[in-house]
Design a protein around this motif. Structure first.
Motif, mmCIF file in Angstrom:
data_model
loop_
_atom_site.group_PDB
_atom_site.id
_atom_site.type_symbol
_atom_site.label_atom_id
_atom_site.label_comp_id
_atom_site.label_asym_id
_atom_site.label_seq_id
_atom_site.Cartn_x
_atom_site.Cartn_y
_atom_site.Cartn_z
ATOM 1 N N SER A 22 1.105 -1.061 -0.379
ATOM 2 C CA SER A 22 0.135 -0.027 -0.218
ATOM 3 C C SER A 22 0.648 1.299 -0.148
ATOM 4 O O SER A 22 2.141 1.513 -0.272
ATOM 5 C CB SER A 22 -0.573 0.049 2.030
ATOM 6 N N GLY A 52 -11.474 1.994 2.205
ATOM 7 C CA GLY A 52 -11.001 2.898 2.002
ATOM 8 C C GLY A 52 -9.131 2.640 0.783
ATOM 9 O O GLY A 52 -8.590 3.305 0.424
ATOM 10 N N THR A 53 -8.519 2.244 1.670
ATOM 11 C CA THR A 53 -7.518 1.782 1.198
ATOM 12 C C THR A 53 -6.960 1.139 0.102
ATOM 13 O O THR A 53 -7.546 0.616 0.375
ATOM 14 C CB THR A 53 -6.545 1.519 2.458
ATOM 15 N N THR A 54 -6.341 1.893 -0.709
ATOM 16 C CA THR A 54 -5.554 1.224 -1.500
ATOM 17 C C THR A 54 -3.904 0.634 -2.285
ATOM 18 O O THR A 54 -3.609 0.446 -0.879
ATOM 19 C CB THR A 54 -5.294 2.285 -3.694
ATOM 20 N N LEU A 55 -4.189 -0.396 -2.693
ATOM 21 C CA LEU A 55 -2.939 -1.516 -2.692
ATOM 22 C C LEU A 55 -3.236 -1.909 -3.748
ATOM 23 O O LEU A 55 -3.721 -2.422 -4.681
ATOM 24 C CB LEU A 55 -3.275 -2.355 -1.250
ATOM 25 N N SER A 56 -1.774 -2.961 -3.761
ATOM 26 C CA SER A 56 -0.998 -3.452 -4.822
ATOM 27 C C SER A 56 -1.111 -4.757 -4.238
ATOM 28 O O SER A 56 -1.093 -5.453 -3.769
ATOM 29 C CB SER A 56 -0.012 -3.153 -5.682
ATOM 30 N N ARG A 71 -4.153 -4.313 -8.588
ATOM 31 C CA ARG A 71 -5.212 -3.334 -7.658
ATOM 32 C C ARG A 71 -6.112 -3.567 -6.855
ATOM 33 O O ARG A 71 -6.951 -3.634 -7.187
ATOM 34 C CB ARG A 71 -4.925 -1.951 -8.158
ATOM 35 N N GLY A 72 -6.699 -3.356 -5.412
ATOM 36 C CA GLY A 72 -7.341 -3.546 -4.660
ATOM 37 C C GLY A 72 -7.805 -2.320 -4.034
ATOM 38 O O GLY A 72 -6.729 -1.316 -3.562
ATOM 39 N N LYS A 73 -8.980 -2.784 -3.239
ATOM 40 C CA LYS A 73 -9.243 -1.411 -2.064
ATOM 41 C C LYS A 73 -9.333 -2.045 -1.004
ATOM 42 O O LYS A 73 -10.680 -2.740 -0.978
ATOM 43 C CB LYS A 73 -10.353 -0.612 -2.960
ATOM 44 N N VAL A 91 -10.793 -7.386 -0.067
ATOM 45 C CA VAL A 91 -10.087 -5.863 -0.210
ATOM 46 C C VAL A 91 -11.134 -6.403 -2.198
ATOM 47 O O VAL A 91 -11.500 -7.456 -2.352
ATOM 48 C CB VAL A 91 -8.277 -6.439 -0.588
ATOM 49 N N GLU A 92 -11.715 -5.177 -2.869
ATOM 50 C CA GLU A 92 -12.021 -5.581 -4.041
ATOM 51 C C GLU A 92 -11.337 -5.588 -4.961
ATOM 52 O O GLU A 92 -10.845 -4.301 -4.511
ATOM 53 C CB GLU A 92 -13.573 -4.040 -3.394
ATOM 54 N N VAL A 94 -10.197 -3.799 -7.886
ATOM 55 C CA VAL A 94 -10.337 -2.518 -8.871
ATOM 56 C C VAL A 94 -9.737 -2.169 -10.119
ATOM 57 O O VAL A 94 -10.316 -2.041 -11.169
ATOM 58 C CB VAL A 94 -9.523 -1.274 -8.001
#
Length: 122
Positions: A22, A52-56, A71-73, A91-92, A94
């Motif tokens: 992240s 709401g945190t985005t991550l790879s 990538r996800g959120k 984690v959704e 994205v």
């Protein structure tokens, strides 16, 4: 309403490593996922990231399978867990490449729809 009835996507239980990065982490960190669906994954984590945190991420759902990355959120989190429902975060997805999307779809489709069953469909 049961939790399974609220879910939008069919999911498969797994126990595989996922590498997560992240904005607040310089390098990828390895964690484990409990399940995967066409919409996202549940990542076990003692200190789940904020909603709401985005991550790879990168993961390989089967030993000789290609790498899935995207990538996800963080859509939700469970701070306090139990043995059967550990702490972590939902984690959704994205962004997934078409190849990664196809790998996830095929993996889900090949699994028995009964909860807790890992066998591939015949």
């Amino acid at each position: 309403m049961a939790e399974d009835e609220r879910r939008k996507h069919q999911r498969a239980e797994v126990d595989v490593a996922i590498r997560v990065k992240s904005g607040s982490v310089e390098d990828f960190v390895e964690r484990y996922i409990r399940d995967i669906s066409t919409g996202g994954v549940f990542i076990e984590h003692e200190e789940p990231m904020k909603v709401g945190t985005t991550l790879s991420f990168e993961l390989q759902i089967e030993e000789d399978a290609p790498l899935i990355s995207g990538r996800g959120k963080v859509a939700w989190r469970r701070v306090e867990g139990t043995e059967s429902r550990p702490p972590g975060m939902g984690v959704e997805f994205v962004a997934l490449s078409p190849e990664s999307r196809s790998l996830v779809d095929v993996f889900i489709e090949q699994r028995d729809p009964d909860p807790g069953r890992f066998e591939k469909k015949s």
